[in-house]
Design a protein around this motif. Structure first.
Motif: not given
Length: 413
Positions: A260-267, A270-271, A275-277, A363-368
């Protein structure tokens, strides 16, 4: 109908130290293991326990477990020679995997006839993990033995998912290649020869049924995990997260599209104002876009030793596991052992109970993914509740695995 419990001795065939030898260890504890046949077995203090120069041989010292010493038949010198030969021949990828699987099976066939385990009234059970079981199972069937296949992944369904993900994201270039048809043809034959097939998750069971494996053969038995003793460790959360004390999100494992790296990296994009690292611990197998490689909120740690992973589990606030497909995902149990809340997909082993010890992605999406992480960043008190529940909901210990193997039915019903 009542299903008889296993009584006969088991022979386990295992290439490598997969899952810390959990299946033969569970059987040995119940007195049912006749023999573990494995490629390399390195007793501490022996020659092969010394540091060796070739990278393919450096992990040899992990090929041992004191619980099993004395019931193991191995061919360590031959295994070392095989790996050195493969290195000199510069084989890689599927060529090396298939050559190794074929070589291992040949070695097993030299040992099986010498075992004194045959009993016409109560034949032994031969266990082997998938992709190395074909020839041992063929031999077992000629002897009237029972056969159990340990399926390590969701099979062809997973490959199709990964192929589609690579098609959708050509920007993340990698060396991933689908398996040759021979690989799956042999696997289909393994499934036909198996009396029972053990999978680690309902997701894997569903995937195998999709691949036309008979549902009646399949048993779901989750992984076992030796929980570390967390001495002098107590997880805590701030009253609120801020740029000075951001939410620390940990991903630990291979950096590949299947996870799920593509969705996570896009997330992460979005963030970027939250205050998230992010901490990525593992070997990158994809090419990272420059804007991600230089993002100050993303820490690329790289590959670390197993002993070093505890540090990152302790320092994180939440563990993210947005896999597109996994047989189970052992890192979930590792995170849980350190009281770490988990955000996971539905396509892996069932460790997370939604809103009890973590969050399940619809779903495994950047938005979710971004929505789940924003919830965590805005509700540190909820993370604290998840953390308290992290070790109370399931039992994944070796005794549970032992009990489930003892209850395993012999034949299709």
């Amino acid at each position: 109908m009542d299903i008889p419990e296993t009584r006969s001795p088991w022979i386990c065939c295992q290439l490598g130290a997969r899952r810390h030898y959990e299946t033969p260890r569970a059987l040995h504890r119940s007195g049912k293991l006749a023999c573990l046949i494995t490629d390399a077995w390195v007793v501490p203090g022996s020659f092969f326990s010394l540091p060796l120069p070739a990278s393919s041989l450096r992990k040899l010292r992990q090929r041992f477990h004191p619980e099993l010493d004395g019931v193991v038949k191995s061919f360590t010198a031959a295994a070392v020679a095989f790996e050195l030969r493969q290195t000199l021949d510069r084989t890689s990828g599927w060529t090396r995997i298939i050559d190794r699987n074929r070589w291992f099976q040949k070695q097993v066939l030299q040992i099986l006839p010498s075992l004194s385990v045959s009993d016409a009234n109560d034949p032994p059970t031969l266990f082997s993990f998938s992709y190395t079981a074909l020839e041992p199972f063929r031999y077992a069937k000629t002897q009237g033995w029972r056969t159990v296949l340990g399926q390590i992944d969701p099979g062809p369904v997973e490959e199709r998912i990964v192929a589609e993900e690579h098609r959708k994201h050509p920007e993340y270039r990698s060396q991933w290649q689908p398996a040759p048809s021979e690989y799956w043809d042999n696997w289909q034959e393994e499934c036909k020869l198996a009396d029972r097939i053990i999978v680690s998750s309902p997701w894997s069971r569903q995937a195998l049924i999709t691949s036309e494996v008979p549902a009646a053969k399949i048993d779901v038995i989750p992984l076992a995990y030796d929980r570390p003793v967390a001495k002098d460790f107590a997880r805590s959360y701030p009253k609120s997260f801020s740029p000075e004390r951001p939410l620390k999100v940990l991903f630990l494992g291979q950096l590949i599209l299947r996870k799920g790296m593509a969705a996570l990296l896009e997330a992460t994009q979005l963030l970027r104002d939250a205050p998230i690292e992010f901490w990525f611990v593992g070997s990158p197998k994809i090419e990272l876009p420059p804007q991600l490689a230089s993002n100050p909120k993303i820490h690329w740690v790289g590959l670390v030793s197993r002993s070093e992973t505890a540090h990152y589990y302790q320092q994180a606030d939440v563990f993210i596991f947005p896999t597109l497909s996994d047989g189970f995902g052992l890192t979930q149990l590792e995170a849980q052992a350190w009281q770490l809340p988990i955000i996971a997909s539905q396509f892996c082993g069932e460790v997370v109970r939604d809103r009890l010890n973590g969050l399940i992605l619809e779903e495994v999406t950047p938005t979710e993914i971004a929505k789940a992480l924003e919830f965590c960043a805005n509700h540190p008190q909820q993370l604290e509740s998840f953390s308290r529940q992290s070790t109370n909901l399931y039992s994944f210990d070796l005794s549970t695995l032992q009990h489930r193997l003892e209850k395993l039915p012999y034949a299709t019903v």
